[in-house]
Write an enzyme that holds these catalytic residues in place. Structure first.
Site, short mmCIF file in Angstrom:
data_model
loop_
_atom_site.label_atom_id
_atom_site.label_comp_id
_atom_site.label_asym_id
_atom_site.label_seq_id
_atom_site.Cartn_x
_atom_site.Cartn_y
_atom_site.Cartn_z
N VAL A 405 0.78 -1.14 0.00
CA VAL A 405 0.00 -0.04 -0.27
C VAL A 405 0.84 1.28 0.17
O VAL A 405 2.15 1.08 0.10
CB VAL A 405 -0.90 0.17 1.26
CG1 VAL A 405 -1.66 -1.28 1.23
CG2 VAL A 405 -0.28 -0.04 2.42
N LYS A 412 0.02 1.57 6.85
CA LYS A 412 0.54 0.37 6.90
C LYS A 412 0.24 -0.57 8.22
O LYS A 412 0.02 -1.81 8.48
CB LYS A 412 2.20 0.10 6.67
CG LYS A 412 2.46 0.77 5.23
CD LYS A 412 3.84 0.37 4.79
CE LYS A 412 4.37 1.11 3.73
NZ LYS A 412 4.14 0.24 2.50
N SER A 434 9.77 0.68 0.92
CA SER A 434 11.00 1.01 0.31
C SER A 434 11.96 1.73 1.07
O SER A 434 13.02 1.84 1.20
CB SER A 434 10.92 1.64 -1.20
OG SER A 434 10.03 2.66 -1.14
N HIS A 455 11.32 -6.78 -0.45
CA HIS A 455 11.55 -5.50 -1.22
C HIS A 455 11.89 -5.80 -2.72
O HIS A 455 12.88 -6.32 -3.09
CB HIS A 455 12.65 -4.71 -0.66
CG HIS A 455 13.11 -3.13 -1.50
ND1 HIS A 455 14.27 -2.62 -1.46
CD2 HIS A 455 12.14 -2.47 -1.94
CE1 HIS A 455 14.10 -1.60 -1.89
NE2 HIS A 455 13.00 -1.47 -2.33
#
Ligand code: NAI
Length: 762
Positions: A405, A412, A434, A455
């Site tokens: 999201v 989150k 990120s 990631h």
């Protein structure tokens, strides 16, 4: 009895006098071209040649691959005696020549991949028949590991498919499917089944008792013309230009390939093979090839085998994957996961958004169908695996949930709690954040041991790397699950410990920063960009910043005001803000360091030079080159020093696959060895003095390695004293010597090896 077998092959002669050499290197994971194999092959070939009852030979393999290529383990070892190595290579091609000129027909029946040395072996045969299966690849990929085909391939290929195609294929290491190889004349026939392949091979032998190779046949004409034809000259000129433009002198093998092709085609084949062997030796001895073999092959293989996963954890299978957020990243993750056969639930806040995420897969598949790379059936099968959803309950029954999201800690936090309410307790939850530390995000979780970072890089379907981030409380099961999932979607995992920006974003960010600092110091923007590409970065530091967006850089700092205490961050914030104030935000918005006029190529924003008072001679080229690469390497080493990286090799692989750090250096950690660890430290010290800032501070551990004459890959290993080295037994000493790049075997005098090692230790 003429039939026999050994560790390399099986030799059989049938009732019609046709011999078969079935390559079967029983002690190897795949058939490989090594000195020992060539001896065995030569012995079998000569036996057939000497036997008057034998009319010809079929060279084949019943293994999955005909031959995977040269033995890179052998080629990765240090070579100190160039002459001996050259002679060994000549020995191979002379044995090959003895077979192809003996007057007896040899046919290669290729039922699996024939790559590198495997294709060169097939080129020793007078005729090549390939099983027409789309999984089979034919080609000379040596260039991808810094080498050139040294077993005759570089000089022979032009005779078959012409100079232009041969050069393209060899320089790029391109692999062809059987039909394309047939069209180009690299193979002669296709077969629809292994039986048909063998019977065609036999028929050819019986019909062609006196074969001659094209390179021995005076009447043979090189397709498209030789080097002194207008076509040949244009091809050579074009190739020289292209190699200059793409390799920038960083990849010596590329220039060697041009030289071998240019010189080799003008002289008789035996002389050409000698030229090829000379340049092959030069390639093998180059630092670039060693780096490319190590990182591009060995480390990649290790990572692909899951070396990063905790050994004792059982395999974690993801049958059903939940994805939160169907935006750019979520949509890409859905595609790669469905492609790997997983059931995917793709959740967003509106059904429209979730459907839009699924439509991303439709778009990719439609493109693939248009290019003949997929079919309507495959598309339907893949799309049926992606279920768009809006209800948090839809995450129930998932084996793994990946959250993608917006980059907002509060959001989150909310979705983590929502999901954990329905996700089974023993399942794993991952965030694709990120920038936000995993340990911080895991605070929202009631089961932080099952919370991890996965990631991805954008675009997900193209980028090969996945960076797995271990938070403070992440347990081994979650690591195993993340690695197993990454391997299942056929990507390469590296596992790193938590830190702001993790490993990749943190180090890549230094490239963007250094580019901006050079700009601020008055270096012409075009110089920064051109030098960035010259040293092998895929894109200039300013251009790539436009792509990731200046707004994102600012946002990352704004959301973590503490980071402004760091001088580098504060300086970059100032430059980014000044650009944003002028409306220069990103490529996406059409204005950043570059202008992006519609339908035209991007060009540097002309006002940059006035804004930053650029001067043509602000800094010399060498310094700019070093600042751009050294800075990334130093930050990478810091990640190792701080324990963010768990191994130096992860740093190499992550930098090459994650942000395109040039592979000729081996990666952003090996780069320090490539430059020379002492020189690197001295440069950083000088930069700290001349250009200021903590960013050039060298960690003590790197200074220690430099002082001990070690490699960066010795980081964390115990440094042996001279007294301890003297106590090593012979195999231990040889192992240590080899690690230090000294060519030594147990057959050498122990005292000699000891002296070399002690000299290096200093
Ligand atoms: P995006 O803005 O394209 O997509 C985010 C999506 O999340 C939107 O579709 C939004 O509607 C949806 N969303 C918002 N609230 C939600 C909820 N409660 N439940 C389900 N979905 C919800 O963003 P993008 O670029 O895909 O990034 C997502 C995450 O991935 C971010 O954390 C970002 O930092 C990270 N990331 C982004 C990369 C990039 O290159 N864009 C690279 C690696 C990671």
């Amino acid at each position: 009895m003429s039939n026999y077998k050994n560790d390399y092959l099986e030799y059989n002669v049938d009732a019609d006098g046709v011999a078969t050499i079935n390559i079967n290197q029983v002690n190897e994971p795949a058939n490989l071209l090594s000195m020992a194999f060539v001896d065995a092959f030569s012995e079998a070939g000569q036996k057939a040649i000497a036997d008057t009852n034998v009319k010809g030979v079929i060279l084949t393999s019943t293994r999955r691959m005909f031959m995977a290529g040269g033995d890179l383990r052998m080629l990765a070892k240090p070579v100190t005696d160039a002459k001996a190595f050259f002679e060994a290579v000549r020995g191979i091609t002379m044995k090959f020549r003895a077979i192809e000129t003996a007057g007896k027909p040899f046919v290669a029946a290729i039922g699996g991949a024939a790559l590198g040395g495997g294709l060169e072996l097939a080129l020793v045969c007078h005729h090549r028949i390939v099983l027409n299966h789309p999984s089979i690849k034919i080609g000379l990929p040596e260039a991808k590991v810094g080498l050139l085909p040294g077993g005759g391939g570089t000089v022979k290929l032009p005779y078959l498919c012409g100079l232009q195609k041969a050069l393209t294929y060899i320089l790029q290491g391109r692999e062809l499917r059987p039909a394309a190889a047939l069209k180009d004349g690299i193979v002669n026939e296709l077969a629809d089944s292994p039986e048909e392949m063998m019977s065609k091979a036999k028929a050819w032998i019986l019909a062609n008792p006196e074969p001659i190779q094209p390179w021995d046949n005076k009447k043979h004409r090189i397709p498209g013309g030789g080097i002194w034809t207008p076509n040949g000259m244009m091809t050579m000129m074009g190739a020289v230009g292209n190699v200059g433009k793409l390799a920038h002198g960083n990849y010596p093998n590329q220039e060697h390939i041009l030289k071998v092709t240019h010189d080799g085609i003008q002289v008789p084949i035996d002389r050409a093979l000698e030229i090829e062997a000379r340049y092959f030796t030069a390639c093998v001895m180059s630092k670039e090839a060693k780096n490319m073999i190590n990182t591009g092959f060995f480390q990649m293989q290790k990572a692909k085998k899951g070396s990063a996963r905790p050994k004792d954890e059982p395999k974690y299978e993801v049958k059903k994957l939940g994805i939160l957020g169907a935006g750019m990243m979520g949509a890409g993750i859905a595609y790669v996961s469905a492609k790997a056969g997983m059931e995917v639930v793709l959740k967003d806040i509106s059904m429209e958004g979730a459907e839009r995420g699924k439509a991303y897969s439709t778009k990719i598949l439609d493109k693939a169908i248009a290019k003949g790379r997929s079919t309507e059936e495959k598309k339907a099968a893949l799309l049926s695996k992606i279920t768009p959803a809006i209800d948090p309950e839809s995450m129930k029954g998932c084996d793994l949930v990946i959250e993608a999201v917006f980059e907002d800690p509060n959001l989150k936090d909310k979705v983590t709690k929502q999901t954990e309410a329905v996700l089974e307790k023993d399942k794993v939850y991952a965030s694709n954040t990120s920038t936000i530390p995993i340990t911080l995000l895991a605070k929202s979780s009631e089961r932080p041991d099952n919370f991890i970072g996965i990631h991805f890089f954008s675009p997900v379907d193209k980028m090969p790397l996945v960076e797995i981030i271990v938070g403070e409380k992440t347990g081994p099961k979650a690591i195993a699950a993340a690695v197993d999932y990454t391997l299942a979607i056929r990507k390469v995992p590296i596992v790193v410990n938590d830190s702001r920006g993790f490993f990749t974003s943190r180090c890549f960010g230094t490239y963007c920063n250094e580019g901006m600092f050079l700009l601020e110091e008055g270096v012409l923007p075009a110089v920064i960009e051109n030098i960035g590409k010259r040293i092998g970065m895929p894109v200039g530091a300013l251009a790539v910043h436009d792509e990731v967006t200046l707004t994102l850089s600012k946002h990352i700092i704004d959301s973590n005001p503490d980071s402004m205490k760091d001088a580098e961050t504060a300086r970059s914030y100032k430059i980014v803000s000044s650009m944003i104030e002028k409306g220069r935000t990103s490529k996406k918005d059409g204005a950043g360091f570059y202008d992006y006029p519609a339908g035209e190529k991007k060009r540097l924003w002309p006002e940059l030079t006035t804004m930053f008072n650029s001067k043509p001679d602000a800094l010399d080229q060498k310094t700019i080159e070093k600042r751009l690469l050294h800075r990334q390497a130093l930050e990478s080493f810091r990640c190792l020093d701080e324990g963010v990286l768990r191994s130096s090799r992860d740093g190499d692989l992550g930098s090459v696959l994650g942000w395109g750090f040039p592979i000729y250096t081996g990666g952003s950690i090996s780069y320090i060895d490539y430059v020379g660890i002492n020189e690197f430290v001295a440069d950083c010290d000088a930069f700290a003095k001349n250009y200021g800032g903590d960013r050039w501070a060298v960690p003590q551990s790197l200074r220690d390695l430099a002082a001990a004459g070690k490699s960066v890959h010795d980081f964390g290993k115990k440094i042996l004293s001279a007294a301890e080295i003297k106590k090593l037994n012979e195999p231990e000493l040889v192992k240590l010597a080899n690690k230090m790049g000294i060519a030594a075997t147990v057959d050498d005098l122990k005292a000699d090896t000891l002296k070399k090692v002690l000299d290096k230790v200093g």
